[in-house]
Scaffold this active site. Structure first.
Site, short mmCIF file in Angstrom:
data_model
loop_
_atom_site.label_atom_id
_atom_site.label_comp_id
_atom_site.label_asym_id
_atom_site.label_seq_id
_atom_site.Cartn_x
_atom_site.Cartn_y
_atom_site.Cartn_z
N TYR A 142 0.87 -1.19 0.00
CA TYR A 142 0.00 0.00 0.00
C TYR A 142 0.89 1.22 0.00
O TYR A 142 1.79 1.32 0.83
CB TYR A 142 -0.90 -0.03 1.25
N ASP A 237 9.31 2.65 -0.53
CA ASP A 237 8.30 3.31 0.29
C ASP A 237 8.65 3.02 1.74
O ASP A 237 8.37 1.94 2.26
CB ASP A 237 6.91 2.76 -0.08
N LYS A 265 4.77 9.05 8.64
CA LYS A 265 4.69 8.52 10.00
C LYS A 265 5.76 9.08 10.95
O LYS A 265 5.64 10.22 11.37
CB LYS A 265 4.68 7.00 9.96
N1 HOZ Z 1 -3.11 3.49 6.23
C1 HOZ Z 1 -3.09 3.14 7.61
C2 HOZ Z 1 -2.77 1.72 7.82
N2 HOZ Z 1 -1.82 1.12 6.99
C3 HOZ Z 1 -4.40 3.41 8.29
C4 HOZ Z 1 -4.41 4.75 8.83
C5 HOZ Z 1 -5.63 5.08 9.69
O1 HOZ Z 1 -6.69 4.52 9.51
O2 HOZ Z 1 -5.50 5.92 10.53
#
Ligand code: HOZ
Length: 424
Positions: A142, A237, A265
């Site tokens: 992702y 990534d 992050k």
């Molecule tokens: N994209 C995040 C997990 N891989 C989720 C972020 C969220 O829902 O805060």
């Protein structure tokens, strides 16, 4: 009715699905998402005042635990001087210099406001630099929710098993080629079939959006040599792994360099921050030094920068934190192994550094297909049993657990006792 249940009912009237990011909704595990009120160190407290040991850590950023005092203080002080200028500041140079000094092979960096933006911009840059359109991503990886990446994506897309995403046009996705993670042969075949047309290969060097999946020996090295041979831009990534697996992220920890790297992050210390960086010869194609356009009103925002800078500086000045994180996660790994073995459901624990996850499977989990064939119904029961016992795991088997430096051995022991109860 709990306060979270009340809030969730209210939220659904004005927020689609009641949440601002889909995985939070607990849709796949069932039940009501917990509405959080505050957090400190390793603990979060929900709207009903119940305490949870946190293994999500805001999906990665809170590597030093919640409300880490130096970060909070720095934000408070900075806010007094305005929350946004829309003009350059010295702090942005300090941030860029710090990132360049920590990350191997990164000569220049552009700050953005999220990991999605970072990946979207890095792909545009790779395309602008090479003059090619197609790229390869891996099934179950992702890279944020930009259209081009929403093909066989992990995280929420995998959690909700969304095969085709309305709104993502066939025109956009036809340039997205996919291969199974850890499968170099499949990559070689795609490269041969699309010779001279590939701008980039983008990969999570340790995959974290289908649970945690470790790169097989030689996989990243193989991608590196294919990209070198074919003039393809290799993008790591590192939104999850950056500044988490080592001061220089996965590039440093695994000893393979990418051409472009994306961050998110940890780099924001809990504020909305992303970045992409890499070799000068590629990065200088970004506007205004080049013509690959990329911009953002809140890019380099002073509050976001001071939070991220304070976090990165702490990690840079105290590299022992990484050993501590590794040791704690190893301790958790061993304990999980023992506790889960008391139950009768086969399991696989994948871990690298402070990223770890459990798949309930009787075969190795090395790619999306093996993650998806695990017993994810059992995961949902496991999740709820732990949640009832005050342990907050990601509400999906397609996510990674992130360990924070604030987590103590006692917290881990409490977690393991809960795991034993959950599996018996
Ligand atoms: N994209 C995040 C997990 N891989 C989720 C972020 C969220 O829902 O805060």
């Amino acid at each position: 009715m709990t306060k979270s249940q009340e809030l969730f009912a209210r939220a659904q009237k004005t927020i689609p699905g009641g949440v601002n990011s889909p995985v939070r909704a607990f849709k796949s595990v069932g039940g009501t998402p917990l509405f959080m009120e505050r957090a400190k160190g390793a603990y979060m407290y929900d709207a009903d005042g119940k305490r949870y040991i946190d293994y999500i850590n805001s999906w990665g950023p809170m590597i030093l635990g919640h409300a880490y005092e130096p970060v909070v203080k720095a934000i408070q002080e900075k806010a007094l001087g305005s929350t946004s200028f829309g003009a350059p500041t010295e702090l942005e140079i300090e941030m860029a210099e710090l990132i360049v000094s920590m990350a191997p092979n990164v000569d220049m960096v552009r700050m953005v406001s999220s990991g999605t933006e970072a990946c979207m911009s890095a792909l545009r840059l790779a395309r602008g630099f090479t003059g090619r359109n197609k790229f390869i991503k891996f099934e179950g990886c992702y890279h944020g929710h930009a259209d081009a990446f929403l093909v066989k994506a992990g995280s929420g897309v995998a959690t909700f098993n969304i095969q085709t995403i309305p709104g993502v046009t066939a025109g956009v996705s036809m340039d997205t080629l996919t291969a199974p993670y850890n499968d170099l042969e499949a990559v070689e075949q795609l490269v041969a079939e699309n010779a001279g047309q590939l701008a980039a290969i983008i990969v999570e060097p340790v995959a974290g959006n289908m649970g945690c999946i470790i790169p097989a020996p030689g996989f990243l090295e193989g991608l590196r040599s294919i990209c070198d041979k074919e003039g393809i831009v290799l993008i790591f990534d590192e939104v999850m792994t950056g500044f988490r697996l080592a001061p220089g992220g996965a590039q440093q920890r695994l000893g393979v360099n990418a051409d472009l790297v994306t961050y998110g992050k940890v780099i924001g210390g809990g504020m909305p921050v992303g970045a992409f960086g890499g070799k000068r010869e590629i990065m200088q194609h970004i506007s205004p030094s080049g013509n690959v356009y990329q911009a953002g009103t809140l890019s380099g925002n002073p509050i976001a920068m001071i939070a991220g800078y304070t976090m990165l500086k702490t990690l840079n000045d105290n590299p022992g934190i990484y050993k501590e994180l590794d040791d704690k996660t190893e301790y958790l790994h061993k304990g999980l192994d023992k506790a889960l073995s008391k139950g009768s459901t086969p399991f696989v624990i994948n871990q690298l550094g402070s990223m770890i996850s459990v798949h309930f499977s009787d075969k190795p989990v090395i790619n999306f297909a093996s993650a998806a064939s695990a017993n994810n119904t059992y995961f949902n029961q496991f999740f709820h049993s732990l949640l009832d016992q005050g342990i907050y795991l990601p509400p999906s088997a397609f996510e990674t657990w992130f360990i924070s430096a604030a987590l103590s051995k006692e917290d881990i022991d409490e977690t393991l006792a809960a795991v034993e109860k959950a599996v018996l």
